[in-house]
Design a protein around this motif. Structure first.
Motif, PDB file in Angstrom:
ATOM      1  N   GLN A 106       1.209  -1.400   0.082  1.00 34.85           N
ATOM      2  CA  GLN A 106       0.140  -0.044   0.167  1.00 34.85           C
ATOM      3  C   GLN A 106       0.941   1.313  -0.310  1.00 34.85           C
ATOM      4  OE1 GLN A 106      -3.473  -0.541  -0.330  1.00 34.85           O
ATOM      5  NE2 GLN A 106      -3.611   1.784   0.220  1.00 34.85           N
ATOM      6  N   VAL A 107       1.057   1.718  -1.333  1.00 30.82           N
ATOM      7  CA  VAL A 107       1.284   3.467  -0.947  1.00 30.82           C
ATOM      8  C   VAL A 107       0.184   4.594  -0.926  1.00 30.82           C
ATOM      9  CG1 VAL A 107       2.714   4.731  -2.402  1.00 30.82           C
ATOM     10  CG2 VAL A 107       3.058   2.109  -2.973  1.00 30.82           C
ATOM     11  N   LYS A 108       0.604   5.815  -0.576  1.00 31.61           N
ATOM     12  CA  LYS A 108       0.497   7.060   0.242  1.00 31.61           C
ATOM     13  C   LYS A 108       1.158   8.106  -0.041  1.00 31.61           C
ATOM     14  CE  LYS A 108      -2.431   4.666   3.400  1.00 31.61           C
ATOM     15  NZ  LYS A 108      -3.037   4.480   4.875  1.00 31.61           N
ATOM     16  N   PHE A 109       0.545   8.764  -1.205  1.00 36.32           N
ATOM     17  CA  PHE A 109       1.164   9.984  -1.634  1.00 36.32           C
ATOM     18  C   PHE A 109       0.938  11.159  -2.000  1.00 36.32           C
ATOM     19  CE2 PHE A 109       4.368  12.726  -4.546  1.00 36.32           C
ATOM     20  CZ  PHE A 109       5.546  13.072  -3.722  1.00 36.32           C
ATOM     21  N   PHE A 110       0.811  11.993  -1.215  1.00 40.52           N
ATOM     22  CA  PHE A 110      -0.082  13.293  -1.212  1.00 40.52           C
ATOM     23  C   PHE A 110      -1.023  13.456  -0.912  1.00 40.52           C
ATOM     24  CE2 PHE A 110       4.007  15.230  -1.881  1.00 40.52           C
ATOM     25  CZ  PHE A 110       4.185  16.478  -1.258  1.00 40.52           C
ATOM     26  N   GLY A 111      -1.974  12.842  -0.344  1.00 45.02           N
ATOM     27  CA  GLY A 111      -3.870  12.276  -0.271  1.00 45.02           C
ATOM     28  C   GLY A 111      -3.930  11.219  -1.609  1.00 45.02           C
ATOM     29  N   LEU A 112      -3.415  10.744  -2.937  1.00 45.37           N
ATOM     30  CA  LEU A 112      -3.346   9.525  -3.202  1.00 45.37           C
ATOM     31  C   LEU A 112      -3.032   8.282  -2.707  1.00 45.37           C
ATOM     32  CD1 LEU A 112      -1.491  10.976  -6.476  1.00 45.37           C
ATOM     33  CD2 LEU A 112      -4.028  11.047  -6.222  1.00 45.37           C
ATOM     34  N   GLU A 113      -3.265   6.745  -2.852  1.00 46.71           N
ATOM     35  CA  GLU A 113      -3.403   5.919  -2.355  1.00 46.71           C
ATOM     36  C   GLU A 113      -3.548   4.947  -3.304  1.00 46.71           C
ATOM     37  OE1 GLU A 113      -5.994   3.743   0.659  1.00 46.71           O
ATOM     38  OE2 GLU A 113      -5.724   6.398   1.267  1.00 46.71           O
ATOM     39  N   GLY A 114      -2.512   3.802  -3.643  1.00 46.82           N
ATOM     40  CA  GLY A 114      -3.246   2.845  -4.408  1.00 46.82           C
ATOM     41  C   GLY A 114      -2.015   1.192  -3.402  1.00 46.82           C
ATOM     42  N   SER A 115      -2.163   0.273  -4.856  1.00 49.10           N
ATOM     43  CA  SER A 115      -1.116  -0.989  -4.447  1.00 49.10           C
ATOM     44  C   SER A 115      -0.645  -1.144  -5.569  1.00 49.10           C
ATOM     45  CB  SER A 115      -2.435  -2.484  -4.062  1.00 49.10           C
ATOM     46  OG  SER A 115      -2.922  -2.357  -3.097  1.00 49.10           O
ATOM     47  N   VAL A 116       0.921  -1.380  -4.964  1.00 45.40           N
ATOM     48  CA  VAL A 116       1.817  -1.535  -6.861  1.00 45.40           C
ATOM     49  C   VAL A 116       3.001  -2.092  -6.013  1.00 45.40           C
ATOM     50  CG1 VAL A 116       3.444  -0.092  -7.459  1.00 45.40           C
ATOM     51  CG2 VAL A 116       1.425   0.792  -6.917  1.00 45.40           C
ATOM     52  N   PRO A 117       2.682  -2.859  -6.784  1.00 43.76           N
ATOM     53  CA  PRO A 117       5.087  -4.049  -6.258  1.00 43.76           C
ATOM     54  C   PRO A 117       5.870  -3.750  -5.898  1.00 43.76           C
ATOM     55  CG  PRO A 117       4.172  -4.464  -8.428  1.00 43.76           C
ATOM     56  CD  PRO A 117       3.185  -3.601  -8.349  1.00 43.76           C
ATOM     57  N   LEU A 118       6.336  -4.295  -4.624  1.00 41.79           N
ATOM     58  CA  LEU A 118       7.306  -3.544  -3.933  1.00 41.79           C
ATOM     59  C   LEU A 118       8.329  -3.025  -4.659  1.00 41.79           C
ATOM     60  CD1 LEU A 118       8.762  -2.665  -1.679  1.00 41.79           C
ATOM     61  CD2 LEU A 118       9.003  -4.931  -0.969  1.00 41.79           C
ATOM     62  N   GLY A 119       8.955  -3.648  -5.443  1.00 40.00           N
ATOM     63  CA  GLY A 119      10.060  -3.707  -6.803  1.00 40.00           C
ATOM     64  C   GLY A 119       9.394  -1.959  -7.482  1.00 40.00           C
ATOM     65  N   ILE A 120       8.494  -2.414  -8.078  1.00 44.52           N
ATOM     66  CA  ILE A 120       8.058  -1.277  -8.792  1.00 44.52           C
ATOM     67  C   ILE A 120       8.386   0.618  -8.054  1.00 44.52           C
ATOM     68  CG2 ILE A 120       6.535  -0.172 -10.509  1.00 44.52           C
ATOM     69  CD1 ILE A 120       7.856  -2.656 -11.421  1.00 44.52           C
ATOM     70  N   ALA A 121       7.750   0.458  -6.696  1.00 44.54           N
ATOM     71  CA  ALA A 121       7.740   1.383  -5.735  1.00 44.54           C
ATOM     72  C   ALA A 121       8.430   1.915  -5.483  1.00 44.54           C
ATOM     73  CB  ALA A 121       6.424   0.903  -4.624  1.00 44.54           C
ATOM     74  N   LEU A 122       9.725   1.062  -5.294  1.00 44.32           N
ATOM     75  CA  LEU A 122      11.227   1.357  -5.334  1.00 44.32           C
ATOM     76  C   LEU A 122      11.703   1.682  -6.238  1.00 44.32           C
ATOM     77  CD1 LEU A 122      12.228  -1.492  -2.675  1.00 44.32           C
ATOM     78  CD2 LEU A 122      11.596   0.848  -2.046  1.00 44.32           C
ATOM     79  N   PHE A 123      11.846   0.927  -6.879  1.00 45.31           N
ATOM     80  CA  PHE A 123      12.215   1.421  -8.430  1.00 45.31           C
ATOM     81  C   PHE A 123      12.528   3.174  -9.047  1.00 45.31           C
ATOM     82  CE2 PHE A 123      11.893   2.033 -12.837  1.00 45.31           C
ATOM     83  CZ  PHE A 123      13.304   2.006 -13.245  1.00 45.31           C
ATOM     84  N   ILE A 124      10.630   3.528  -8.952  1.00 48.01           N
ATOM     85  CA  ILE A 124      10.194   4.748  -9.138  1.00 48.01           C
ATOM     86  C   ILE A 124      10.962   5.352  -7.843  1.00 48.01           C
ATOM     87  CG2 ILE A 124       8.102   5.800  -8.363  1.00 48.01           C
ATOM     88  CD1 ILE A 124       6.795   3.936  -9.851  1.00 48.01           C
ATOM     89  N   ALA A 125      10.745   5.253  -6.573  1.00 52.03           N
ATOM     90  CA  ALA A 125      11.618   6.126  -5.776  1.00 52.03           C
ATOM     91  C   ALA A 125      12.792   6.683  -6.188  1.00 52.03           C
ATOM     92  CB  ALA A 125      11.898   5.142  -4.191  1.00 52.03           C
ATOM     93  N   ALA A 126      13.777   5.325  -6.627  1.00 49.92           N
ATOM     94  CA  ALA A 126      14.799   5.924  -6.548  1.00 49.92           C
ATOM     95  C   ALA A 126      15.077   6.703  -7.914  1.00 49.92           C
ATOM     96  CB  ALA A 126      15.550   4.146  -7.267  1.00 49.92           C
ATOM     97  N   VAL A 127      14.307   6.181  -9.220  1.00 56.44           N
ATOM     98  CA  VAL A 127      14.231   7.365 -10.369  1.00 56.44           C
ATOM     99  C   VAL A 127      14.289   8.734 -10.207  1.00 56.44           C
ATOM    100  CG1 VAL A 127      12.367   7.679 -12.629  1.00 56.44           C
ATOM    101  CG2 VAL A 127      14.011   5.376 -11.627  1.00 56.44           C
ATOM    102  N   GLY A 128      12.880   9.073  -9.251  1.00 59.36           N
ATOM    103  CA  GLY A 128      12.207  10.252  -7.931  1.00 59.36           C
ATOM    104  C   GLY A 128      14.151  10.820  -8.128  1.00 59.36           C
ATOM    105  N   GLY A 129      14.784  10.546  -7.101  1.00 63.15           N
ATOM    106  CA  GLY A 129      15.577  10.097  -6.364  1.00 63.15           C
ATOM    107  C   GLY A 129      16.388  10.721  -7.525  1.00 63.15           C
ATOM    108  N   GLY A 130      16.789  10.220  -8.427  1.00 61.28           N
ATOM    109  CA  GLY A 130      17.788  10.408  -9.226  1.00 61.28           C
ATOM    110  C   GLY A 130      17.471  11.564 -10.161  1.00 61.28           C
ATOM    111  N   VAL A 131      15.800  11.912 -10.692  1.00 62.13           N
ATOM    112  CA  VAL A 131      15.863  13.250 -11.415  1.00 62.13           C
ATOM    113  C   VAL A 131      15.738  14.944 -10.260  1.00 62.13           C
ATOM    114  CG1 VAL A 131      13.588  14.521 -12.151  1.00 62.13           C
ATOM    115  CG2 VAL A 131      13.850  11.915 -12.559  1.00 62.13           C
TER     116      VAL A 131
END
Length: 162
Positions: A106-131
């Motif tokens: 379960q992922v929550k971000f600024f009022g948005l929430e949803g279910s995402v595979p853990l690997g994809i969630a961590l990948f999106i977080a890493a890409v966001g940090g790289g950006v």
């Protein structure tokens, strides 16, 4: 049992080096004898050894030093190839990580929430940090280029640079 190594003695014929590389190393690092003086080189070491041979033995000239190995040149194509190879290894490891972490979270971000595979969630977080890092780096590069441009413009006020 171990034997303590002893230092090379250029006046002793039994300590003669067996290769031109050893001779060059011993000539520069061995102790200087009275015959050689302070400036020790391969020719002086060979001349010092010629005095210790008996008159019946012919004196042989020292072998010519071997040519230095060729130095490798670093090219842009080589750097690109190395970067691509490293990127492929990282991508393979990333794919393995994502495939092994398929559990939904379960992922929550600024009022948005949803279910995402853990690997994809961590990948999106890493890409966001790289950006974010790329944006900060780009801002610093632009700042340095503007400062260099101002310095060039002040150095030559009569010419116009673009």
């Amino acid at each position: 049992m171990t034997e303590t190594p002893r230092r090379f003695d250029p006046t002793n014929p039994d300590d003669a080096p067996t290769s031109p590389y050893a001779e060059a190393a011993d000539a520069t690092t061995g102790p200087a004898s009275a015959e050689q003086g302070l400036g020790t080189d391969v020719a002086a070491t060979t001349a010092g050894r010629a005095d210790t041979t008996s008159p019946e033995e012919p004196t042989a000239q020292a072998p010519a030093p071997a040519p230095a190995p060729d130095t490798r040149q670093v090219t842009r194509a080589g750097m690109v190839w190395a970067a691509v190879a490293c990127a492929l290894v990282v991508l393979i490891l990333l794919i393995a990580f994502i495939l092994q972490n398929q559990e939904y979270v379960q992922v929550k971000f600024f009022g948005l929430e949803g279910s995402v595979p853990l690997g994809i969630a961590l990948f999106i977080a890493a890409v966001g940090g790289g950006v974010l890092v790329a944006i900060a780096g780009a801002a610093r590069i632009i700042q340095l280029r503007l400062a260099a441009h101002r310095v060039r413009r002040q150095a030559s006020p009569g010419t116009r640079t673009r």
